[in-house]
Scaffold this motif. Structure first.
Motif, PDB file in Angstrom:
ATOM      1  N   SER A  32       0.669  -1.105   0.062  1.00 11.69           N
ATOM      2  CA  SER A  32       0.118  -0.019   0.156  1.00 11.69           C
ATOM      3  C   SER A  32       0.860   1.218  -0.065  1.00 11.69           C
ATOM      4  CB  SER A  32      -0.890  -0.064   1.200  1.00 11.69           C
ATOM      5  OG  SER A  32      -0.424   0.200   2.487  1.00 11.69           O
ATOM      6  N   GLY A  33       0.331   2.465  -0.326  1.00 13.56           N
ATOM      7  CA  GLY A  33       0.856   3.640  -0.366  1.00 13.56           C
ATOM      8  C   GLY A  33       1.567   3.958   1.084  1.00 13.56           C
ATOM      9  N   GLU A  34       0.733   3.706   2.263  1.00 12.72           N
ATOM     10  CA  GLU A  34       1.429   4.039   3.559  1.00 12.72           C
ATOM     11  C   GLU A  34       2.515   3.028   3.887  1.00 12.72           C
ATOM     12  OE1 GLU A  34       0.902   6.572   5.699  1.00 12.72           O
ATOM     13  OE2 GLU A  34      -0.708   7.333   4.208  1.00 12.72           O
ATOM     14  N   GLU A  35       2.361   1.903   3.578  1.00 10.37           N
ATOM     15  CA  GLU A  35       3.423   0.963   3.776  1.00 10.37           C
ATOM     16  C   GLU A  35       4.608   1.224   2.949  1.00 10.37           C
ATOM     17  OE1 GLU A  35       3.946  -4.106   3.577  1.00 10.37           O
ATOM     18  OE2 GLU A  35       2.088  -3.215   3.254  1.00 10.37           O
ATOM     19  N   ALA A  36       4.629   1.813   1.884  1.00 16.88           N
ATOM     20  CA  ALA A  36       5.668   2.138   1.082  1.00 16.88           C
ATOM     21  C   ALA A  36       6.441   3.509   1.806  1.00 16.88           C
ATOM     22  CB  ALA A  36       5.395   2.575  -0.216  1.00 16.88           C
ATOM     23  N   LEU A  37       5.513   4.467   2.286  1.00 15.11           N
ATOM     24  CA  LEU A  37       6.243   5.566   2.760  1.00 15.11           C
ATOM     25  C   LEU A  37       6.786   5.243   4.190  1.00 15.11           C
ATOM     26  CD1 LEU A  37       2.980   7.936   2.263  1.00 15.11           C
ATOM     27  CD2 LEU A  37       5.401   8.347   1.174  1.00 15.11           C
ATOM     28  N   ARG A  38       6.184   4.091   4.956  1.00 18.25           N
ATOM     29  CA  ARG A  38       7.128   3.786   6.139  1.00 18.25           C
ATOM     30  C   ARG A  38       8.327   3.090   5.856  1.00 18.25           C
ATOM     31  NH1 ARG A  38       1.722   2.196   7.613  1.00 18.25           N
ATOM     32  NH2 ARG A  38       2.187  -0.004   7.130  1.00 18.25           N
ATOM     33  N   ALA A  39       8.268   2.567   4.696  1.00 17.10           N
ATOM     34  CA  ALA A  39       9.595   1.783   4.423  1.00 17.10           C
ATOM     35  C   ALA A  39      10.527   2.648   3.877  1.00 17.10           C
ATOM     36  CB  ALA A  39       9.193   0.852   3.173  1.00 17.10           C
ATOM     37  N   VAL A  40      10.185   3.829   3.388  1.00 19.85           N
ATOM     38  CA  VAL A  40      11.446   4.822   2.907  1.00 19.85           C
ATOM     39  C   VAL A  40      11.672   5.490   4.370  1.00 19.85           C
ATOM     40  CG1 VAL A  40      11.779   7.009   1.987  1.00 19.85           C
ATOM     41  CG2 VAL A  40      10.441   5.023   0.706  1.00 19.85           C
ATOM     42  N   VAL A  41      10.849   5.909   5.118  1.00 21.36           N
ATOM     43  CA  VAL A  41      11.037   6.603   6.428  1.00 21.36           C
ATOM     44  C   VAL A  41      11.838   5.486   7.466  1.00 21.36           C
ATOM     45  CG1 VAL A  41      10.542   8.043   8.151  1.00 21.36           C
ATOM     46  CG2 VAL A  41       9.401   8.195   5.957  1.00 21.36           C
ATOM     47  N   LEU A  42      11.352   4.661   7.659  1.00 16.88           N
ATOM     48  CA  LEU A  42      11.763   3.607   8.890  1.00 16.88           C
ATOM     49  C   LEU A  42      11.760   2.378   8.364  1.00 16.88           C
ATOM     50  CD1 LEU A  42      10.031   5.121  11.781  1.00 16.88           C
ATOM     51  CD2 LEU A  42      12.442   5.136  11.495  1.00 16.88           C
ATOM     52  N   PRO A  43      12.494   1.781   7.284  1.00 19.17           N
ATOM     53  CA  PRO A  43      12.686   0.430   6.840  1.00 19.17           C
ATOM     54  C   PRO A  43      12.942  -0.622   7.891  1.00 19.17           C
ATOM     55  CG  PRO A  43      14.368   1.830   5.865  1.00 19.17           C
ATOM     56  CD  PRO A  43      13.746   2.511   7.227  1.00 19.17           C
ATOM     57  N   SER A  44      11.566  -1.384   8.304  1.00 19.93           N
ATOM     58  CA  SER A  44      11.605  -2.177   9.388  1.00 19.93           C
ATOM     59  C   SER A  44      12.644  -3.330   9.160  1.00 19.93           C
ATOM     60  CB  SER A  44      10.231  -2.941   9.403  1.00 19.93           C
ATOM     61  OG  SER A  44      10.180  -3.792  10.332  1.00 19.93           O
ATOM     62  N   GLY A  45      13.566  -3.479  10.122  1.00 17.86           N
ATOM     63  CA  GLY A  45      14.269  -4.635  10.043  1.00 17.86           C
ATOM     64  C   GLY A  45      15.419  -4.470   9.367  1.00 17.86           C
ATOM     65  N   ASP A  46      15.718  -3.203   8.700  1.00 16.94           N
ATOM     66  CA  ASP A  46      16.826  -2.871   7.811  1.00 16.94           C
ATOM     67  C   ASP A  46      17.655  -1.849   8.197  1.00 16.94           C
ATOM     68  OD1 ASP A  46      15.605  -4.667   5.712  1.00 16.94           O
ATOM     69  OD2 ASP A  46      14.796  -3.115   4.639  1.00 16.94           O
ATOM     70  N   ALA A  47      17.764  -1.548   9.707  1.00 21.73           N
ATOM     71  CA  ALA A  47      18.604  -0.757  10.103  1.00 21.73           C
ATOM     72  C   ALA A  47      20.202  -1.088   9.886  1.00 21.73           C
ATOM     73  CB  ALA A  47      18.451  -0.775  11.688  1.00 21.73           C
ATOM     74  N   GLY A  48      20.818   0.100   9.464  1.00 22.96           N
ATOM     75  CA  GLY A  48      22.143  -0.123   9.050  1.00 22.96           C
ATOM     76  C   GLY A  48      22.409  -0.322   7.612  1.00 22.96           C
ATOM     77  N   ARG A  49      21.313  -0.786   6.929  1.00 18.90           N
ATOM     78  CA  ARG A  49      21.586  -0.884   5.395  1.00 18.90           C
ATOM     79  C   ARG A  49      21.387   0.043   4.434  1.00 18.90           C
ATOM     80  NH1 ARG A  49      17.961  -6.395   4.168  1.00 18.90           N
ATOM     81  NH2 ARG A  49      19.283  -5.994   2.123  1.00 18.90           N
ATOM     82  N   ALA A  50      21.893   0.073   3.418  1.00 18.65           N
ATOM     83  CA  ALA A  50      21.908   0.951   2.429  1.00 18.65           C
ATOM     84  C   ALA A  50      20.449   1.509   1.964  1.00 18.65           C
ATOM     85  CB  ALA A  50      22.728   0.748   1.266  1.00 18.65           C
ATOM     86  N   PRO A  51      20.264   2.769   1.529  1.00 24.37           N
ATOM     87  CA  PRO A  51      18.668   3.155   1.353  1.00 24.37           C
ATOM     88  C   PRO A  51      18.445   2.244   0.094  1.00 24.37           C
ATOM     89  CG  PRO A  51      20.630   4.943   0.720  1.00 24.37           C
ATOM     90  CD  PRO A  51      21.146   3.921   1.512  1.00 24.37           C
ATOM     91  N   PHE A  52      17.164   2.803  -0.296  1.00 25.51           N
ATOM     92  CA  PHE A  52      16.757   1.800  -1.691  1.00 25.51           C
ATOM     93  C   PHE A  52      17.369   2.627  -2.851  1.00 25.51           C
ATOM     94  CE2 PHE A  52      13.148   1.092   1.269  1.00 25.51           C
ATOM     95  CZ  PHE A  52      13.300  -0.158   1.314  1.00 25.51           C
ATOM     96  N   GLY A  53      17.894   2.011  -3.887  1.00 31.45           N
ATOM     97  CA  GLY A  53      18.219   2.365  -4.788  1.00 31.45           C
ATOM     98  C   GLY A  53      17.216   3.085  -5.969  1.00 31.45           C
ATOM     99  N   VAL A  54      16.126   2.265  -6.240  1.00 34.44           N
ATOM    100  CA  VAL A  54      15.111   2.665  -6.978  1.00 34.44           C
ATOM    101  C   VAL A  54      13.669   2.261  -6.477  1.00 34.44           C
ATOM    102  CG1 VAL A  54      13.927   1.792  -9.250  1.00 34.44           C
ATOM    103  CG2 VAL A  54      16.477   2.296  -9.176  1.00 34.44           C
ATOM    104  N   ILE A  55      12.646   2.802  -6.725  1.00 35.84           N
ATOM    105  CA  ILE A  55      11.196   2.452  -6.024  1.00 35.84           C
ATOM    106  C   ILE A  55      10.471   2.291  -7.261  1.00 35.84           C
ATOM    107  CG2 ILE A  55       9.285   3.202  -4.837  1.00 35.84           C
ATOM    108  CD1 ILE A  55      10.922   4.997  -3.324  1.00 35.84           C
TER     109      ILE A  55
END
Length: 246
Positions: A32-55
């Protein structure tokens, strides 16, 4: 590369994610849109990993329109966004690009084409701000504004105005306009424009070029300023060669 796939259809997402992972992408799926926005702001379980390269953003989402999601994403991140949708009309594509999308893929699409588009936008993004904060080298060394009739183009500040009123162009729209404005009356081949503005030779960028030309025409409210030369490319139609704006 980490990739965020925004798709509400689990079957479609699973099939596409499998292909993407086979080609080396680490895929995060948002339904969903909200899930996508949350993933960009606070990627669950991805702490310390590189940001997304493409959406990859599907427009038919259950909670809100994909265009709205694109606009909100652009306020949160500069990550390239590729819209994926069945809406193929030019107006929809222009609207998506104006909201900040970097590319637009129409369903049904070839997987090879999608992969090529992903790599193309990621290469442009990897070029950093140096590619997009100033005019391309082909635009010339002059620091003086160009005047094409009522259109004034300021290369150093990347500002455009018509009859004194400012016109807001995206980075690529400005680069396209500035390229053509440097040599009014001269026909630029499609391949040349794509090479200079998008820094790629991939033929699939042609559809994006058409959308950007249509958007520039609409924003300047001058549909005849950029002429289509069928089978060749485009040229700037102006009453006279560019002169220094005074």
């Amino acid at each position: 590369m980490r990739l965020l796939l925004v798709e509400d259809d689990d079957h479609v997402a699973a099939a596409l994610a499998a292909v993407l992972r086979k080609h080396g992408f680490a895929v995060t799926h948002a339904r969903s849109g909200e899930e996508a926005l949350r993933a960009v702001v606070l990627p669950s379980g991805d702490a310390g990993r590189a940001p997304f390269g493409v959406i990859l953003l599907d427009l038919g989402l259950p909670d809100q329109d994909g265009y709205q999601v694109c606009g909100r994403l652009r306020k949160l991140t500069s990550t390239p966004v590729i819209m994926v949708t069945a809406r193929s009309d030019v107006r929809s594509r222009i609207h998506g690009l104006n909201l900040g999308a970097d590319d637009y893929v129409v369903k049904p699409y070839d997987t090879g084409e999608l992969l090529a588009r992903i790599h193309a936008v990621s290469r442009r993004a990897a070029g950093g701000d140096a590619e997009d904060t100033g005019p391309l080298p082909v635009h010339g060394p002059s620091a003086e504004p160009l005047r094409l009739g009522s259109v004034v183009i300021e290369l150093p500040t990347r500002r455009v105005s018509v009859d004194g009123a400012a016109v807001q162009l995206t980075r690529k729209e400005f680069d396209l306009l500035a390229l053509l404005a440097q040599r009014p009356g001269v026909v630029f081949r499609r391949e040349q424009i794509i090479s200079e503005v998008w820094r790629t030779s991939w033929e699939g960028t042609g559809r994006t070029l058409e959308v950007h030309v249509a958007s520039v025409r609409a924003k300047l409210r001058m549909p005849s300023l950029i002429e289509t030369v069928r089978g060749v490319g485009y040229r700037m139609v102006a009453p006279a060669a560019p002169t220094v704006a005074r």
